[in-house]
Design a protein around this motif. Structure first.
Motif, PDB file in Angstrom:
ATOM      1  N   ASN A 187       6.980  -9.952  -5.374  1.00 23.89           N
ATOM      2  CA  ASN A 187       6.015 -10.717  -6.157  1.00 23.89           C
ATOM      3  C   ASN A 187       4.590 -10.383  -5.744  1.00 23.89           C
ATOM      4  N   GLU A 188       4.337 -10.373  -4.436  1.00 29.14           N
ATOM      5  CA  GLU A 188       2.993 -10.074  -3.945  1.00 29.14           C
ATOM      6  C   GLU A 188       2.624  -8.609  -4.200  1.00 29.14           C
ATOM      7  N   LEU A 189       3.610  -7.728  -4.104  1.00 22.77           N
ATOM      8  CA  LEU A 189       3.365  -6.308  -4.327  1.00 22.77           C
ATOM      9  C   LEU A 189       2.992  -6.039  -5.787  1.00 22.77           C
ATOM     10  N   ALA A 246      -8.866   8.131  -6.715  1.00 22.75           N
ATOM     11  CA  ALA A 246      -7.439   7.791  -6.668  1.00 22.75           C
ATOM     12  C   ALA A 246      -7.202   6.506  -5.883  1.00 22.75           C
ATOM     13  N   ARG A 247      -6.067   5.897  -6.159  1.00 25.89           N
ATOM     14  CA  ARG A 247      -5.630   4.721  -5.428  1.00 25.89           C
ATOM     15  C   ARG A 247      -4.733   5.172  -4.262  1.00 25.89           C
ATOM     16  N   LEU A 248      -4.891   4.564  -3.092  1.00 28.90           N
ATOM     17  CA  LEU A 248      -4.136   4.968  -1.907  1.00 28.90           C
ATOM     18  C   LEU A 248      -3.004   3.992  -1.609  1.00 28.90           C
ATOM     19  N   VAL A 249      -1.826   4.562  -1.335  1.00 33.52           N
ATOM     20  CA  VAL A 249      -0.723   3.823  -0.735  1.00 33.52           C
ATOM     21  C   VAL A 249      -0.383   4.561   0.548  1.00 33.52           C
ATOM     22  N   VAL A 250      -0.401   3.869   1.671  1.00 31.05           N
ATOM     23  CA  VAL A 250      -0.089   4.507   2.954  1.00 31.05           C
ATOM     24  C   VAL A 250       1.192   3.894   3.502  1.00 31.05           C
ATOM     25  N   ARG A 271      -8.245  -2.645   8.554  1.00 27.03           N
ATOM     26  CA  ARG A 271      -8.540  -2.389   7.144  1.00 27.03           C
ATOM     27  C   ARG A 271      -7.251  -2.263   6.340  1.00 27.03           C
ATOM     28  N   LEU A 272      -6.246  -1.602   6.913  1.00 27.45           N
ATOM     29  CA  LEU A 272      -4.970  -1.421   6.221  1.00 27.45           C
ATOM     30  C   LEU A 272      -4.088  -2.661   6.282  1.00 27.45           C
ATOM     31  N   ASN A 273      -4.186  -3.410   7.372  1.00 29.39           N
ATOM     32  CA  ASN A 273      -3.270  -4.516   7.614  1.00 29.39           C
ATOM     33  C   ASN A 273      -3.497  -5.694   6.678  1.00 29.39           C
ATOM     34  N   THR A 307      -5.986  -0.601  -1.383  1.00 32.61           N
ATOM     35  CA  THR A 307      -5.087   0.232  -0.588  1.00 32.61           C
ATOM     36  C   THR A 307      -3.948  -0.618  -0.048  1.00 32.61           C
ATOM     37  N   VAL A 308      -2.721  -0.145  -0.214  1.00 32.35           N
ATOM     38  CA  VAL A 308      -1.527  -0.882   0.188  1.00 32.35           C
ATOM     39  C   VAL A 308      -0.866  -0.163   1.358  1.00 32.35           C
ATOM     40  N   LEU A 309      -0.426  -0.924   2.357  1.00 36.11           N
ATOM     41  CA  LEU A 309       0.287  -0.387   3.519  1.00 36.11           C
ATOM     42  C   LEU A 309       1.748  -0.829   3.457  1.00 36.11           C
ATOM     43  N   LEU A 310       2.671   0.136   3.500  1.00 41.16           N
ATOM     44  CA  LEU A 310       4.102  -0.143   3.520  1.00 41.16           C
ATOM     45  C   LEU A 310       4.661   0.236   4.883  1.00 41.16           C
TER      46      LEU A 310
END
Length: 503
Positions: A194-196, A316-320, A342-344, A205-208
């Protein structure tokens, strides 16, 4: 003739497409992403019906209940339908019981949902929807789970006079993309999805974080597909597979002659992606200088190719992604704290399969259908003992390992029924390999009553040491700190269990 007006309140883009396609000839459709937007529309014009999607509530539903009360007050003649999961918040249950609000509680398939909505919006009309077909993200019909590939039944399943009743699983959350979907029955993963989905709609930027094989790359592509950038490129950069001296060139590009092997100008991934999405996998391998440049890109969008003075702006959009938590790396001085914080802020934990066991059977049955189709093998059913063995195994290789095991079982199936014997021996014996999480104890065989407690403790201790060594790149100093013992004690234990003591 003017069509009646229907407001659909949802952030689910696939549901929006399905409602649009199904009701475009019978309703004038208005789509709102929030109940606040819906209330504003009710104040401005006359609305005939409202369908509110409240399946992914994180709170207790009090705010939603307050807004529903306001909507009912401003539009008392409007037909109001609420869609929730099987477990509905108590305050919303009371509103249904004490008022005229209509309630659809969970659904086994998209086809069943449309049938339920039809019956509420058009009670005098009989709308026939095939119960054995559901709609995929592209709007094409796909067969729903049936035969021996499903387990359990849903309270919402129906029996058709022309068809057998099909067991369906309703207690799931699904995030649809264009070419893929992520489905889960795990409560933690439902909240994460849901949050994703909300984060995917914004330029953040999303951190997985998750173990190898848990589905980080799959989820990254899904984030791209449900985002406004879905029609742009998706590029995957496997940082761990690149030499350190080439990572920067791969990301930012270089000019001719900027280093020995730079025989021509090269466009980096940040330029090649355009306004699409870039996945930076294994972000933890980046060196300090690369981390500084990445932080600058995230904060300002600016970067320069190697050997160039021209500043470019990343669109571009970043996913790390990383297969280990970054906080211990910060504490060890291997990862910059400013980049970490920043990522967290938008960190999502992709749980390993052993921590969402309710998903194992669902994933397995899906893989059975895929592999049977791919290899042109007829699978008529799945024996319960086959599924029980899958459920009992801890899956250190996660979803990827499960997929490979199912592929092998389907290939070796001879009579159309998947049985326990079709599984590899290590699955049946519970002999799991190492995981990249040292806190998880795996790999031991199921212990018989005749085995001594001391033997079991020794097996567990050896495995814990092996996993800690793996996590710490076989550094005895760091491994000893992780385990809370001295280097001498660690050395003696390694020697005791016949483990290599060479650095």
């Amino acid at each position: 003739m003017e069509l009646p007006t229907l407001i659909l309140v949802t952030r689910d883009t696939v549901l929006q497409q399905q409602i649009l396609a199904h009701f475009k000839k019978t309703f004038h459709l208005i789509i709102c992403s929030t109940l606040e937007d819906c209330l504003a529309n009710c104040r401005e014009q006359e609305i005939d019906s409202i369908l509110v999607d409240l399946r992914f509530l994180i709170s207790g539903g009090h705010q939603e209940d307050h807004l529903l009360e306001q909507i009912e007050r401003h539009a008392p003649e409007t037909e109001l339908i609420m869609l929730t999961e099987e477990e509905c918040p108590e305050i919303l249950e009371r509103r249904v019981a004490c008022g005229t609000l209509k309630h659809i509680r969970g659904f086994a398939s998209e086809a069943e949902l449309l049938l339920d909505i039809d019956s509420l919006l058009n009670p005098e009309e009989k709308v026939l929807v095939s119960e054995t077909m559901s709609m995929n993200a592209g709007g094409n019909p796909v067969a729903s789970t049936g035969g021996g590939a499903g387990r359990g039944s849903s309270s919402g399943s129906r029996r058709n006079s022309q068809q057998e009743e099909i067991p369906l699983e309703s207690d799931t959350s699904i995030l649809h993309g264009i070419t893929r979907r992520f489905e889960t029955s795990s409560h933690e993963m439902k909240i994460m999805l849901n949050e994703l989905e909300i984060a995917a709609q914004h330029d953040v930027t999303v951190l997985l974080i998750g173990e190898t094989g848990a589905g980080k790359t799959y989820l990254s592509r899904l984030i791209h597909e449900v985002s406004p950038r879905r029609d742009e490129p998706f590029l995957n950069v496997a940082c761990g597979a690149l030499p350190n001296d080439l990572i920067e060139s791969e990301l930012f590009g270089h000019t001719r002659g900027s280093f020995t092997s730079a025989h021509a100008d090269k466009e980096g991934k940040f330029l090649a992606a355009g306004r699409g999405t870039i996945l930076l996998d294994e972000i933890d391998v980046l060196g300090p200088e690369q981390q500084v440049k990445l932080l600058r890109v995230i904060e300002t969008g600016e970067f320069e190719p190697i050997g160039s003075n021209k500043t470019h702006v990343n669109q571009a959009r970043l996913v790390v992604a990383s297969n280990m938590d970054l906080q211990p790396l910060v504490e060890q001085g291997k990862f910059r704290p400013d980049l970490y914080y920043r990522l967290n802020m938008l960190k999502f934990d992709v749980l390993p399969l052993r921590r969402r066991k309710s998903d194992i059977i669902m994933l397995a049955t899906g893989f059975v259908k895929q592999m049977a189709t791919k290899h042109n093998i007829v699978i008529d059913g799945i024996d319960d003992e086959f599924l029980d063995a899958l459920h009992a195994y801890p899956w250190p290789g996660n979803v990827r390992e499960l997929e490979n095991v199912i592929r092998r079982a389907v290939i070796y199936c001879r009579d159309g029924i998947l049985r326990r014997e079709n599984l590899p021996t290590h699955i049946l014996m519970g002999q799991a390999g190492p995981t990249n999480d040292p806190s998880v104890i795996l790999g031991h065989q199921r212990q018989s009553d005749s085995e001594r407690l001391g033997d079991q403790v020794a097996v567990t201790e050896k495995e814990l040491i092996e996993q800690a060594l793996f996590k710490n790149n076989y550094s005895r100093t760091n491994t000893a700190k992780t385990l809370g013992i001295s280097r001498v004690t660690l050395y003696n234990k390694m020697k005791k269990y016949g483990m290599s003591t060479k650095k």
